[in-house]
Design an enzyme around this catalytic site. Structure first.
Site, PDB file in Angstrom:
ATOM      1  N   GLY A 206       0.820  -1.201   0.000  1.00  0.00           N
ATOM      2  CA  GLY A 206       0.000   0.000   0.000  1.00  0.00           C
ATOM      3  C   GLY A 206       0.853   1.248   0.000  1.00  0.00           C
ATOM      4  O   GLY A 206       2.010   1.241  -0.445  1.00  0.00           O
ATOM      5  N   SER A 207       0.293   2.321   0.502  1.00  0.00           N
ATOM      6  CA  SER A 207       0.960   3.620   0.440  1.00  0.00           C
ATOM      7  C   SER A 207       2.099   3.713   1.449  1.00  0.00           C
ATOM      8  O   SER A 207       2.114   3.019   2.475  1.00  0.00           O
ATOM      9  CB  SER A 207      -0.048   4.736   0.721  1.00  0.00           C
ATOM     10  N   ALA A 208       3.043   4.605   1.156  1.00  0.00           N
ATOM     11  CA  ALA A 208       4.153   4.834   2.076  1.00  0.00           C
ATOM     12  C   ALA A 208       3.654   5.390   3.404  1.00  0.00           C
ATOM     13  O   ALA A 208       4.194   5.054   4.466  1.00  0.00           O
ATOM     14  CB  ALA A 208       5.160   5.790   1.440  1.00  0.00           C
ATOM     15  N   HIS A 209       2.619   6.212   3.349  1.00  0.00           N
ATOM     16  CA  HIS A 209       2.074   6.810   4.575  1.00  0.00           C
ATOM     17  C   HIS A 209       1.629   5.726   5.555  1.00  0.00           C
ATOM     18  O   HIS A 209       1.984   5.760   6.752  1.00  0.00           O
ATOM     19  CB  HIS A 209       0.899   7.724   4.221  1.00  0.00           C
ATOM     20  N   GLY A 211       2.441   2.466   5.373  1.00  0.00           N
ATOM     21  CA  GLY A 211       3.572   1.597   5.673  1.00  0.00           C
ATOM     22  C   GLY A 211       4.465   2.155   6.763  1.00  0.00           C
ATOM     23  O   GLY A 211       4.931   1.415   7.651  1.00  0.00           O
ATOM     24  N   GLU A 229       5.674  -3.361   1.187  1.00  0.00           N
ATOM     25  CA  GLU A 229       5.792  -3.121  -0.257  1.00  0.00           C
ATOM     26  C   GLU A 229       4.974  -1.869  -0.563  1.00  0.00           C
ATOM     27  O   GLU A 229       3.745  -1.906  -0.600  1.00  0.00           O
ATOM     28  CB  GLU A 229       5.267  -4.323  -1.053  1.00  0.00           C
ATOM     29  N   CYS A 263       1.741   0.750  -8.371  1.00  0.00           N
ATOM     30  CA  CYS A 263       2.883   1.238  -7.595  1.00  0.00           C
ATOM     31  C   CYS A 263       4.117   1.391  -8.472  1.00  0.00           C
ATOM     32  O   CYS A 263       5.009   2.189  -8.166  1.00  0.00           O
ATOM     33  CB  CYS A 263       3.166   0.310  -6.421  1.00  0.00           C
TER      34      CYS A 263
END
Length: 470
Positions: A206-209, A211, A229, A263
């Site tokens: 998913g999103s970096a936020h 993660g 990921e 992504c």
């Protein structure tokens, strides 16, 4: 107040699925109780159940494809290609387990045996996004189950219908409803699942936020394996090549396939100044020909809507921000439907922007930077906190060797789209794109831990030094 989760078609707004939010504690407890018996099954049994699952997916091919198209808005042809990937992924997962976690022995007549085996962690939480609602879950659930883990699967709240049908395919294949459980919910349920003491590992895409939030939440718990990921601000660099049309096609495929909701999509086009006019003219011409439409339209569209109106609004605001801070529009981002999240693919030159935002704009929005030399092109490619993928289009073998050596990313391609990925390869990044636990073929590494053993069938030992006389 209703706590139901509701998914709707992005293309029409019609409701696809509705159901209650799941209970994290009960779900994890059931998975915990089921784990010893599942882990004790012979590996051959678990592999056979995976292959039966692939056969169930084949039987549901049309239903699953239509459901993905409805729930994500992606064209039907694109949804079908994802189901093809799901079916192929099972054999890849079986092969990767055998290769990455195989049992090994070193025998010696006097010293006994040295053995390397792998054990499952226990209960694995699999948390996945809406963009690829079938292949991403299967690519993580299958390796986890093969290794002997039980799984709690929490899909994006935007695609519960696809997740439910996938899980039903597992059940019809013979997987127990306690070994693999579907947890429906939103961000709160995801956070509770990650932090639950009964969960031994987390596979997150998913999103970096999100993660980063997971990483912080579990920073004090080194015993829980976590694989992140995440996305990327991915560059595609176009250098010396006479094949302008081919280069333009690779750029368009990289930036706009799946409405830019991958992504691995290209977010930044870095192009040599002497090629700029010819390449940008061809990219713009090709982009203007792309059909944007509903998943079942005729003629079939190249791309559908983004996942929801909130996403469309955010991308529109981002385009306006870039435009207001030094960007020059090459092709404007346009809302094609006031009621639904259809966007035209957009291109904006940000070469003159003094401070370019290093964020993942998850949609059909391509930023262009013009450079004079290859050293600057590599520096621009690396001007990001992310590091998922990068592509070089054109250049010679020496250029590619330099690009490969100096660009920081987990996937580096040459004359291929940014999202091109070999079946037997890992997929993961560095920086804000991942935590050095790549997925795809290397997911097996995260689903079982190595155990080294020194073994003899009978005790045999002696002390040959440092003893007093008897």
């Amino acid at each position: 107040m209703s706590t139901d989760i509701i998914s709707s078609e992005p293309a029409t707004g019609e409701q696809v699925w509705r159901g209650p939010v799941g209970d994290v504690g009960d779900t994890v407890a059931r998975a915990r109780r089921a784990w010893p018996a599942w882990a004790a099954q012979p590996l051959t049994n678990r592999i056979e159940l995976m292959r039966r699952f692939a056969n169930e997916v084949r039987r549901e091919y049309d239903t699953l494809s239509n459901l993905i198209a409805r729930e994500t808005g992606r064209p039907l042809w694109d949804a079908r290609s994802e189901i093809d990937e799901v079916i192929a992924r099972i054999e890849i997962s079986i092969r990767s387990y055998a290769e990455r976690t195989a049992q090994r022995r070193l025998d010696s007549a006097l010293q006994g045996s040295s053995a390397l085996r792998h054990k499952p962690h226990g209960v694995m939480a699999v948390i996945t996004p809406a963009s690829s609602p079938a292949i991403v879950p299967v690519a993580q659930i299958a390796p986890a189950l093969i290794a002997g883990n039980t799984v709690v699967f929490k899909p994006s709240e935007r695609v519960p219908a696809t997740a439910e049908l996938l899980v039903q395919c597992w059940y019809r294949a013979g997987i127990s409803a306690t070994v693999l459980q579907l947890l429906i919910g939103g961000a709160d349920q995801g956070q509770d699942l990650v932090a639950h003491a009964g969960v031994d590992g987390v596979l997150f895409t998913g999103s970096a936020h999100v993660g980063i939030a997971i990483n912080r939440r579990l920073a004090g718990n080194p015993g829980k394996v976590v694989a992140l990921e995440m996305g990327g601000n991915n560059p595609i660099v176009v250098w010396d090549t006479p094949k302008i049309t081919d280069a333009a096609v690779l750029v368009v495929q990289s930036a706009f396939a799946g409405a830019g909701q991958r992504c691995t999509a290209a977010r930044r086009l870095i192009v040599k100044a002497t090629m700029y006019d010819a390449l940008i003219d061809e990219v713009r011409r090709l982009t203007e020909r792309l059909i944007v439409g509903g998943p079942f339209d005729d003629p079939m569209p190249f791309m559908g809507p983004v996942i929801d109106n909130s996403t469309a609004d955010g991308l529109t605001e981002s385009f306006v921000y870039l435009l207001s801070n030094g960007g020059r529009a090459i092709k404007h981002l346009v809302r094609l439907d006031d009621a639904h999240p259809f966007l035209s693919p957009a291109i904006i030159d940000v070469t003159r922007m003094a401070d370019r935002p290093d964020v993942e704009l998850f949609g059909p929005l391509l930023q262009v930077v013009k450079v004079d030399d290859f050293e600057t092109a590599i520096a621009e490619a690396n001007a990001t906190r992310f590091g998922l993928c990068a592509s070089l289009v054109g250049g010679n073998p020496q250029d590619y060797n330099r690009f490969w050596a100096q660009v920081r990313a987990g996937v580096i391609n040459w004359n291929r789209p940014t999202h091109a990925h070999a079946a037997g390869a890992p997929l993961g990044g560095i920086g804000l794109s991942g935590n050095h636990r790549p997925a795809a073929y290397y997911t097996a590494d995260t689903c079982a831990y190595p155990v080294a053993s020194a073994e003899l069938d009978q005790p045999r030992a002696g002390l040959g030094i440092g003893l007093k006389d008897a």
